[in-house]
Design an enzyme around this catalytic site. Sequence first.
Site, PDB file in Angstrom:
ATOM      1  N   PRO A 199      12.908  36.375  31.814  1.00  0.00           N
ATOM      2  CA  PRO A 199      11.646  36.605  31.180  1.00  0.00           C
ATOM      3  C   PRO A 199      11.799  36.577  29.804  1.00  0.00           C
ATOM      4  CG  PRO A 199      11.928  38.471  32.649  1.00  0.00           C
ATOM      5  CD  PRO A 199      13.230  37.715  32.347  1.00  0.00           C
ATOM      6  N   GLU A 200      10.964  35.487  29.126  1.00  0.00           N
ATOM      7  CA  GLU A 200      10.782  35.572  27.850  1.00  0.00           C
ATOM      8  C   GLU A 200       9.474  36.002  27.663  1.00  0.00           C
ATOM      9  OE1 GLU A 200      12.350  32.911  25.005  1.00  0.00           O
ATOM     10  OE2 GLU A 200      13.514  31.984  26.630  1.00  0.00           O
ATOM     11  N   HIS A 213      18.542  45.260  45.570  1.00  0.00           N
ATOM     12  CA  HIS A 213      18.406  45.302  43.858  1.00  0.00           C
ATOM     13  C   HIS A 213      16.851  45.841  43.697  1.00  0.00           C
ATOM     14  CE1 HIS A 213      22.154  43.549  43.447  1.00  0.00           C
ATOM     15  NE2 HIS A 213      21.743  42.189  43.986  1.00  0.00           N
ATOM     16  N   ARG A 254      20.844  41.885  37.831  1.00  0.00           N
ATOM     17  CA  ARG A 254      21.818  41.964  36.818  1.00  0.00           C
ATOM     18  C   ARG A 254      21.809  43.423  36.100  1.00  0.00           C
ATOM     19  NH1 ARG A 254      21.957  36.586  33.509  1.00  0.00           N
ATOM     20  NH2 ARG A 254      23.876  37.506  32.563  1.00  0.00           N
TER      21      ARG A 254
END
Length: 274
Positions: free
Chosen positions: A2-3, A93, A112
């Site tokens: 995500p930006e 996750h 991650r």
Amino acid sequence: MPELPEVQSICKSLAESIIGEVIHRVIVRESGLRWEVDAPGLNRLVGGRCVSSIGRRAKYILVHLEGGVILMIHLGMSGRLGLHPSGSPLAKHDHVVFELGGGRELRYNDPRRFGMVEAFEKSHYWTHPRLVHLGVEPLEGEFEGEVLYRLSRKSRVAVKSFIMDARRVVGVGNIYASEALFAAGINPKTRAGRLGLSRCVRLVECIKEILNRAVLSGGTTLRDFANLDGGSGYFSEQLQVYGREGEGCPGCGSGIRRVVQSNRSTYYCVKCQR
DNA sequence: CGGGCGGCCTGGAGGC
DNA sequence: TGCCTCCAGGCCGCCC
């Protein structure tokens, strides 16, 4: 992942779906994110409080709770938020689960584990160590060409690294940095301090325009970005140079190059960006 | 201090 | 099929 436009898009979905909801309990299934998640602290501050509004600072999602508490979430490179029915199967996750009313849960998923989840009292907002050093917001009026010009005097770093430095301006990530520099016709390797005022003005206009267009498209979907409902953004179709090494430049047709700056890929056209 | 770089993690893609 | 390497959109903290 995500930006800023992606984060903005998620904030909008959150505002539409969880304002007025009470977060009854927070379940931390994996505390080893970018920073250790403090499960008791989260429950003490967040548990039983009602969501009053959703905000954003840089790429931090700020869930404002009644009673002066802020729940702060960063998606890192691979984080996602999703609304699910309580009791539906958890995914791999799914690290943090926020139990809401009405049989719903907000789940934070992050393969991650570069993201973060924490809560703090509103009075700490202005001194929070993750927020205090942050520069101007790129979509606000405070960010303008003259500001970039002033900030960049004497800087010897490449302009691409400069606009990605959150101490100066926040929210310009790797994809949009390449795209904005292409739109502005500026070579990413140019030292920031050597840009003239007119090029700074142009660059700021391009950054705003690219980010705004990306926001309207719901963000860029590459690999794992997804909105709250699992849907994706459409801006990737509009990327002019990012990820297009070897393809023809949309401006002149010559090959787009990939170079590495500060360990990140930069894409640009040697002819159109001087 | 400014600036460069390694590291945190998992997983997908591509080469052999 | 598997094993290997490379790559990934963020960010901090260590180093010079």
